[in-house]
Design a protein around this motif. Structure first.
Motif, short mmCIF file in Angstrom:
data_model
loop_
_atom_site.label_atom_id
_atom_site.label_comp_id
_atom_site.label_asym_id
_atom_site.label_seq_id
_atom_site.Cartn_x
_atom_site.Cartn_y
_atom_site.Cartn_z
N ARG A 57 -8.44 8.92 -27.35
CA ARG A 57 -7.76 7.75 -27.91
C ARG A 57 -8.18 7.53 -29.37
O ARG A 57 -7.35 7.22 -30.23
CB ARG A 57 -8.09 6.51 -27.08
CG ARG A 57 -7.60 6.59 -25.64
CD ARG A 57 -8.10 5.41 -24.82
NE ARG A 57 -7.63 5.48 -23.44
CZ ARG A 57 -6.52 4.89 -23.01
NH1 ARG A 57 -5.78 4.18 -23.85
NH2 ARG A 57 -6.15 5.00 -21.74
N LYS A 60 -6.58 10.32 -31.56
CA LYS A 60 -5.15 10.08 -31.80
C LYS A 60 -4.93 8.91 -32.73
O LYS A 60 -4.01 8.92 -33.56
CB LYS A 60 -4.44 9.87 -30.46
CG LYS A 60 -4.35 11.14 -29.63
CD LYS A 60 -3.87 10.87 -28.21
CE LYS A 60 -3.85 12.15 -27.38
NZ LYS A 60 -3.56 11.88 -25.94
N ASP A 61 -5.77 7.89 -32.63
CA ASP A 61 -5.67 6.76 -33.56
C ASP A 61 -5.96 7.21 -34.99
O ASP A 61 -5.31 6.74 -35.95
CB ASP A 61 -6.63 5.64 -33.15
CG ASP A 61 -6.14 4.84 -31.95
OD1 ASP A 61 -4.94 4.94 -31.61
OD2 ASP A 61 -6.97 4.13 -31.33
N VAL A 64 -2.83 8.92 -36.31
CA VAL A 64 -1.80 7.95 -36.71
C VAL A 64 -2.20 7.23 -37.99
O VAL A 64 -1.36 6.95 -38.85
CB VAL A 64 -1.53 6.96 -35.56
CG1 VAL A 64 -0.58 5.84 -36.01
CG2 VAL A 64 -0.94 7.69 -34.36
N ASP A 87 1.89 9.83 -25.93
CA ASP A 87 0.77 9.10 -26.51
C ASP A 87 0.87 8.90 -28.02
O ASP A 87 0.74 7.78 -28.53
CB ASP A 87 -0.55 9.83 -26.19
CG ASP A 87 -1.37 9.11 -25.14
OD1 ASP A 87 -0.86 8.15 -24.54
OD2 ASP A 87 -2.53 9.50 -24.93
N ARG A 91 1.83 5.34 -30.17
CA ARG A 91 0.91 4.81 -31.17
C ARG A 91 1.58 4.69 -32.54
O ARG A 91 1.35 3.73 -33.28
CB ARG A 91 -0.33 5.72 -31.28
CG ARG A 91 -1.34 5.55 -30.17
CD ARG A 91 -2.44 6.60 -30.25
NE ARG A 91 -3.61 6.25 -29.47
CZ ARG A 91 -3.69 6.36 -28.15
NH1 ARG A 91 -2.66 6.85 -27.47
NH2 ARG A 91 -4.79 6.01 -27.51
N THR A 92 2.42 5.67 -32.87
CA THR A 92 3.07 5.68 -34.19
C THR A 92 4.08 4.54 -34.32
O THR A 92 4.08 3.82 -35.32
CB THR A 92 3.74 7.03 -34.44
OG1 THR A 92 2.75 8.07 -34.39
CG2 THR A 92 4.41 7.06 -35.81
N GLU A 94 4.22 1.82 -32.62
CA GLU A 94 3.53 0.54 -32.55
C GLU A 94 2.81 0.22 -33.85
O GLU A 94 2.69 -0.96 -34.24
CB GLU A 94 2.54 0.54 -31.38
CG GLU A 94 3.24 0.48 -30.01
CD GLU A 94 2.30 0.73 -28.84
OE1 GLU A 94 2.71 0.42 -27.70
OE2 GLU A 94 1.19 1.25 -29.06
N ALA A 95 2.35 1.25 -34.56
CA ALA A 95 1.66 1.04 -35.84
C ALA A 95 2.64 0.81 -36.98
O ALA A 95 2.29 0.18 -37.98
CB ALA A 95 0.77 2.24 -36.16
#
Length: 262
Positions: A57, A60-61, A64, A87, A91-92, A94-95
């Protein structure tokens, strides 16, 4: 020839490749990889948390964060290759802002099915599209995407050079290509601990959680067969990507590779 392709006689057209520590016909590797991910699709995300102790996690953060999707309504299109359960795409979007969209391209229908279910549960079905596609022959027009990512998937592609060339092809000029993949541990002592954990514990963990130890034995072996960062960086350059760089993470367990299309 990529580091993953071999010729039994040392000459001529590559006919064999690596499937973990085994040598198999190049034409058969994709089917074998498909079987691995069909087997583990439903519990894939649970196993990622267990295997990495949740660190996937964080990695991956970081990907992004380096991608930097715009916070505005400006259109931004991501292609996440071998993105399976979504995943990185989730994240992308949402960011990013309202203009950020993602397309997940994966050859495995089982993984995509899990991804679609997750997208619906998150309320992101209108912003994340799932497409069954081969990384070596992406069904998208030239210069279609602002960014292309692949996280822990490039080592499973039979012809990495073709996949990288396709990723460059679909990138817009100035677009970024980010590859997150396991790498070579560079901290003394950690390498031995990591090897013991990988080969002694992860297959057994896979057996308990998914009922499949063999698939996780392959995944561990495939990590060891993946080329060193500088070798993979050269593959990116040969695919036509520029400004190639990489950052080791967590003592070199993982590397985040970065490049752009000029």
């Amino acid at each position: 020839m990529t580091p993953d392709q071999v010729t039994p006689d040392g000459a001529g057209t590559p006919t064999d490749t690596h499937f973990g520590f085994r040598t198999v016909p190049l034409a058969q590797k994709q089917r074998m990889v498909d079987e691995v991910f069909h087997s583990v699709a439903k519990r894939y995300d649970v196993m990622n948390d267990l295997m990495s102790l949740g660190l996937h996690r964080v990695w991956k953060d970081l990907l992004v964060s380096k991608l930097r999707p715009p916070k505005s309504e400006r259109p931004f299109a991501l292609l996440d290759v071998a993105g399976g359960t979504g995943d990185v795409s989730f994240r992308t979007v949402e960011a990013g802002g309202a203009g950020t969209r993602a397309t997940v391209a994966d050859i495995n229908g089982g993984m995509l099915g899990v991804g679609r279910e997750r997208a619906a549960a998150k309320g992101l079905a209108d912003r994340v599209e799932f497409v069954e596609a081969n990384a070596e022959e992406l069904p998208f027009a030239d210069r279609s995407f602002d960014a292309v990512t692949i996280a822990f998937g490039i080592r499973n592609v039979p012809r990495m050079d073709k996949a990288l060339a396709e990723m460059r092809r679909v990138l817009k000029p100035g677009g970024r290509c980010l590859v997150l993949e396991f790498s070579r541990v560079d901290v003394p002592g950690l390498d031995a601990i990591y090897d013991t954990y990988s080969f002694k514990l992860i297959p057994g963990m896979g057996k308990m959680v998914t009922g499949d130890a063999e698939s996780y034995q392959y995944l561990v072996e495939s990590i060891r067969r993946f080329p060193a960062p500088e070798v993979f960086a050269q593959l990116m350059r040969e695919a036509g990507l520029k400004r190639v760089d990489w950052t080791p993470l967590t003592g070199g367990i993982v590397a985040l590779h970065s490049a752009v299309r000029i």
